[in-house]
Motif scaffolding. Structure first.
Motif, short mmCIF file in Angstrom:
data_model
loop_
_atom_site.label_atom_id
_atom_site.label_comp_id
_atom_site.label_asym_id
_atom_site.label_seq_id
_atom_site.Cartn_x
_atom_site.Cartn_y
_atom_site.Cartn_z
N GLY A 71 65.45 82.69 16.18
CA GLY A 71 64.59 83.15 15.09
C GLY A 71 64.62 84.65 14.89
N ARG A 72 65.06 85.36 15.91
CA ARG A 72 65.19 86.82 15.81
C ARG A 72 66.63 87.25 15.59
NH1 ARG A 72 60.87 90.40 18.64
NH2 ARG A 72 58.98 89.18 18.26
N GLY A 73 67.47 86.30 15.23
CA GLY A 73 68.82 86.66 14.84
C GLY A 73 69.85 86.66 15.95
N TYR A 74 69.50 86.13 17.12
CA TYR A 74 70.46 86.06 18.21
C TYR A 74 71.32 84.81 18.07
CZ TYR A 74 68.00 89.77 20.74
OH TYR A 74 67.44 90.97 21.11
N ALA A 75 72.60 84.94 18.42
CA ALA A 75 73.51 83.79 18.47
C ALA A 75 73.66 83.36 19.92
CB ALA A 75 74.87 84.16 17.90
N GLU A 76 73.59 82.05 20.18
CA GLU A 76 73.77 81.56 21.54
C GLU A 76 75.26 81.49 21.87
OE1 GLU A 76 72.37 78.06 24.66
OE2 GLU A 76 71.82 77.90 22.52
N ALA A 77 75.63 82.08 23.00
CA ALA A 77 77.03 82.12 23.43
C ALA A 77 77.21 81.31 24.70
CB ALA A 77 77.47 83.56 23.67
N GLU A 78 78.44 80.91 24.94
CA GLU A 78 78.83 80.29 26.21
C GLU A 78 80.05 81.04 26.72
OE1 GLU A 78 77.78 75.66 26.28
OE2 GLU A 78 79.18 76.17 24.66
N THR A 79 79.92 81.66 27.87
CA THR A 79 81.01 82.48 28.41
C THR A 79 81.51 81.87 29.72
OG1 THR A 79 79.43 83.95 29.53
CG2 THR A 79 80.13 84.56 27.28
N PRO A 80 82.71 82.29 30.19
CA PRO A 80 83.33 81.63 31.35
C PRO A 80 82.52 81.78 32.63
CG PRO A 80 84.96 82.89 30.12
CD PRO A 80 83.62 83.26 29.56
N CYS A 81 82.56 80.72 33.43
CA CYS A 81 81.92 80.74 34.75
C CYS A 81 82.89 81.25 35.82
CB CYS A 81 81.43 79.35 35.13
SG CYS A 81 80.14 78.69 34.06
N LEU A 82 84.19 80.95 35.69
CA LEU A 82 85.21 81.44 36.62
C LEU A 82 85.79 82.72 36.06
CD1 LEU A 82 87.14 78.20 37.67
CD2 LEU A 82 85.86 79.73 39.18
N VAL A 83 85.69 83.79 36.86
CA VAL A 83 86.08 85.12 36.37
C VAL A 83 86.80 85.89 37.47
CG1 VAL A 83 84.21 85.28 34.67
CG2 VAL A 83 83.80 86.01 37.03
N PRO A 84 87.62 86.88 37.10
CA PRO A 84 88.31 87.70 38.12
C PRO A 84 87.36 88.59 38.91
CG PRO A 84 89.44 87.83 36.00
CD PRO A 84 88.11 87.17 35.76
N ALA A 85 86.27 89.04 38.29
CA ALA A 85 85.27 89.87 38.95
C ALA A 85 83.90 89.31 38.63
CB ALA A 85 85.37 91.32 38.50
N VAL A 131 73.36 88.61 20.95
CA VAL A 131 73.78 87.37 21.61
C VAL A 131 72.87 87.08 22.80
CG1 VAL A 131 76.22 87.44 20.93
CG2 VAL A 131 75.48 88.66 22.98
N PHE A 132 72.79 85.78 23.14
CA PHE A 132 72.09 85.38 24.36
C PHE A 132 72.82 84.21 25.00
CE2 PHE A 132 70.26 82.15 21.60
CZ PHE A 132 69.95 81.09 22.43
N GLU A 133 72.52 84.00 26.28
CA GLU A 133 73.10 82.86 26.99
C GLU A 133 72.13 82.38 28.05
OE1 GLU A 133 77.21 81.43 29.28
OE2 GLU A 133 77.00 83.52 28.64
#
Length: 371
Positions: A40-54, A101-103
């Motif tokens: 409602g405040r203009g944020y888009a929900e994101a999904e980002t990787p769980c496995l990462v190099p760092a 963005v939010f997650e």
């Protein structure tokens, strides 16, 4: 798989789930309300990787290690880690122009298990370009009032969320609760480093007990945990702001006083719930901090480590917009919303360690974001 303690009812048992269901239903409503508030405040929900190099750059966090194994000749063997936070990924999206963005992210922190800690948990993070730290405090306060009961409680401590949240600088908190100790006088404005000898001397002058031999960071957290946090107002929520520069992490330093960083943590009903930054956008300064973090992690005996996240620094150099972001321990927020006393009560299938107990609250736990 969860492991049951001998003699205890396992989490999959119908009676065990039935006991958790009221808390879990409240958690589900909390998640829906949180999504509605942010979208409602203009944020888009994101999904980002769980496995990462760092998995994250905080020195004291322990991560879960994994490995990519090539199949049919695709790729090369690569060490990967389960993320400790989605922060670096979400900031890459800011660079890409994703806007606010939010997650609601699953994250992992090895070795953390207590009534308030779980090795796998959910972190709510959101970032907005152009947001100031004061604006983020306003928004966080509005979110908590929107999704939680007016009065929340934990461990016999009740907090009225309808009252204005206190905004207390770390310098003022030390003056109030550490007998006038000037914490910023122990920080070098040029290097943003802490002077351990100066802090020990200041503590002695104030008549405060401080174990000998502690470095600046451990001495700082000893005083915070012994004198500051127990004295924070419990009747209303408190933002503890403007942390000393050695604790800046990924926050920019205060232009008005470079001995302090534009960072806050939020405390409600005796629980530390959130950690937030006015985001550092200078790639050179962030590289220097990351390099120090890597060296310190390597110094810690027996700890596996990872290198500087070069891809994140490349994104930062490309250009990340100024703004602010926050990480909220969503399981703890669910505990408050549901009236739960233990984190396992708000988890569908909690991991049961062989020897449960309260984890020691040290500087490592404090920097983890779960303390």
């Amino acid at each position: 798989m969860p492991r049951a303690t001998p003699g205890a009812t396992p989490p999959w048992h119908p009676e065990s789930l039935a006991a958790r269901l009221p808390f879990l239903r409240r958690r589900a409503r909390l998640a829906a309300d949180t999504r509605a508030f942010l979208t409602g405040r203009g944020y888009a929900e994101a999904e980002t990787p769980c496995l990462v190099p760092a998995p994250g750059m905080e020195v004291h966090l322990r991560a879960f290690r994994s490995e990519y194994r090539p199949h049919l000749g695709i790729g090369v063997p690569t060490v990967l880690w389960l993320r400790t936070s989605p922060e670096l990924a979400l900031k890459r999206l800011l660079v890409a122009g994703a806007g606010p963005v939010f997650e609601l992210a699953r994250v992992w922190r090895n070795g953390e298990a207590s009534p308030r800690h779980a090795p796998e948990f959910t972190m709510l993070e959101w970032y907005r370009p152009g947001m100031t730290l004061d604006g983020l405090m306003d928004e966080t306060e509005a979110l908590f009032r929107s999704v939680c009961p007016a009065v929340v409680a934990h461990g016999g401590v009740a907090t009225d969320l309808s009252l204005p949240f206190e905004r207390l600088t770390m310098a003022e908190a030390f003056r109030r609760h550490c007998r006038g100790l000037d914490i910023l006088s122990t920080v070098d404005a040029a290097t943003a480093g802490g002077d351990a000898a100066a802090l020990h001397a200041a503590a002695r002058a104030a008549g405060l007990d401080l174990p000998a031999g502690l470095g600046w960071e451990d001495a700082f957290f000893h005083l915070v945990l012994t004198h500051v946090e127990p004295a924070i107002d419990r009747d209303r929520a408190t933002f503890l702001t403007h942390w000393p520069a050695p604790q800046a992490a990924l926050a920019r330093r205060d232009p008005a006083d470079p001995r302090a960083a534009l960072r806050f943590e939020l405390f409600v009903a005796g629980l530390e719930l959130a950690n937030a930054f006015d985001e550092l956008t200078d790639p050179a300064e962030q590289r220097a901090r990351f390099t120090r973090d890597v060296e310190e992690r390597k110094r810690l005996a027996g700890e596996e480590g990872w290198e500087v996240d070069e891809d994140f620094l490349a994104a930062l150099a490309f250009g990340m917009p100024a703004g602010a972001g926050i990480a909220v321990g969503f399981d703890r927020l669910a505990m408050l919303a549901a009236g739960a006393e233990r984190i396992d009560q708000v988890l569908w299938l909690p991991l049961v360690v062989d020897q449960p107990g309260s984890a020691a609250i040290t500087s490592a736990a404090r920097s983890s974001g779960q303390a």
